[in-house]
Design an enzyme around this catalytic site. Structure first.
Site, PDB file in Angstrom:
ATOM      1  N   LEU A 155      34.455  70.052  61.436  1.00 12.55           N
ATOM      2  CA  LEU A 155      34.896  70.666  60.193  1.00 12.55           C
ATOM      3  C   LEU A 155      35.390  69.560  59.268  1.00 12.55           C
ATOM      4  O   LEU A 155      35.616  68.432  59.699  1.00 12.55           O
ATOM      5  CB  LEU A 155      36.011  71.672  60.459  1.00 12.55           C
ATOM      6  CG  LEU A 155      35.598  72.896  61.282  1.00 12.55           C
ATOM      7  CD1 LEU A 155      36.824  73.696  61.699  1.00 12.55           C
ATOM      8  CD2 LEU A 155      34.628  73.770  60.505  1.00 12.55           C
ATOM      9  N   SER A 156      35.559  69.879  57.991  1.00  9.63           N
ATOM     10  CA  SER A 156      35.960  68.829  57.054  1.00  9.63           C
ATOM     11  C   SER A 156      37.255  68.165  57.501  1.00  9.63           C
ATOM     12  O   SER A 156      37.406  66.953  57.379  1.00  9.63           O
ATOM     13  CB  SER A 156      36.102  69.385  55.639  1.00  9.63           C
ATOM     14  OG  SER A 156      37.088  70.397  55.596  1.00  9.63           O
ATOM     15  N   GLU A 157      38.203  68.954  58.015  1.00  9.17           N
ATOM     16  CA  GLU A 157      39.428  68.402  58.582  1.00  9.17           C
ATOM     17  C   GLU A 157      39.882  69.212  59.780  1.00  9.17           C
ATOM     18  O   GLU A 157      39.692  70.433  59.840  1.00  9.17           O
ATOM     19  CB  GLU A 157      40.565  68.390  57.556  1.00  9.17           C
ATOM     20  CG  GLU A 157      40.746  67.070  56.819  1.00  9.17           C
ATOM     21  CD  GLU A 157      39.853  66.988  55.616  1.00  9.17           C
ATOM     22  OE1 GLU A 157      39.699  65.893  55.062  1.00  9.17           O
ATOM     23  OE2 GLU A 157      39.305  68.031  55.214  1.00  9.17           O
ATOM     24  N   THR A 158      40.494  68.507  60.723  1.00 11.95           N
ATOM     25  CA  THR A 158      41.239  69.134  61.803  1.00 11.95           C
ATOM     26  C   THR A 158      42.697  68.727  61.660  1.00 11.95           C
ATOM     27  O   THR A 158      43.009  67.537  61.532  1.00 11.95           O
ATOM     28  CB  THR A 158      40.720  68.702  63.184  1.00 11.95           C
ATOM     29  OG1 THR A 158      39.376  69.187  63.361  1.00 11.95           O
ATOM     30  CG2 THR A 158      41.594  69.263  64.299  1.00 11.95           C
TER      31      THR A 158
END
Length: 228
Positions: free
Chosen positions: A49-52
């Site tokens: 995902l774009s960020e975790t």
């Protein structure tokens, strides 16, 4: 045999009220402390995902009070980032959902302490850092070469280590054809026809995930928008 660790994983779609829309982020709680940087990076890469967001209660902090002190880190699939708005919002949503007592979250991050409060109507309010800007006329030629059109001015954010190129109108910004191989830079128009704004974030290839890009963009740009 290596020890097995079970980590909770929650995927949150931020900035939307509909499933499968908005901006997705993973939220993972680290009850036993942060794992190694390499492990966190591998988890974020697998999440893809774009960020975790990885979070934990700050050592010695009250986990049941109205004000919570927490540690928070963000990883894209390729690198750790200094700031990310939607992943912070996603993390706060999970914590508020789990704790009926919490009203104010203080996240200790690479960008300092970021505060998220829960309003009476259920919405959340985030307070993010301010980065001072300085005019850098010496960067105009490099920006012109990268973006294909000369800006009115270039503003440098030492705190974020990136630049803002200011152009005369939204149409000029929209029609820019940047060279994506060159240095990341943020672009915004000088004039606005309404209170809405128009901006684009043009980033180097290793920093190509939009959550942190947009957050950093606004932390920088809000200072310029406040100028007379």
């Amino acid at each position: 045999m290596s020890q097995k660790i079970r980590l909770p994983f929650i995927q949150v779609d931020a900035f939307t009220t509909e499933p499968f829309r908005g901006n997705s982020a993973a939220v993972m709680r680290m009850d036993s402390g942060f794992l190694s940087d390499a492990t966190l990076q591998a988890i974020a890469a697998e999440n893809n995902l774009s960020e975790t967001s990885f979070w934990k209660y700050k050592d010695g902090a009250d986990a049941d009070g109205e004000v919570m002190e927490l540690d928070l880190r963000w990883f894209t699939p390729t690198m750790e980032v200094e700031i990310c708005g939607h992943a912070t919002l996603a993390c706060a949503h999970v914590i508020f959902d789990e704790s009926s007592q919490a009203k104010l979250l203080k996240f200790h991050t690479l960008s300092g302490v970021l505060q998220v409060s829960k309003l009476q109507d259920g919405r959340m309010q985030m307070i993010f850092p301010r980065y001072d800007l300085e005019q850098r006329m010496d960067l105009i030629q490099g920006v012109t070469d990268s973006l294909g059109a000369p800006p009115l001015e270039v503003l440098w954010s030492e705190g974020k280590r990136d630049a803002i190129a200011v152009y005369e109108s939204p149409s000029v910004v929209q029609n820019l054809r940047p060279d994506m191989r060159k240095l990341g830079i943020r672009i915004l128009p000088k004039t606005f026809t309404t209170w809405l704004h128009y901006s684009r974030a043009v980033l180097c290839l290793t920093y190509s995930y939009r959550g942190s890009a947009v957050s950093g963009n606004y932390c920088d740009c809000i200072i310029d928008w406040g100028r007379p």
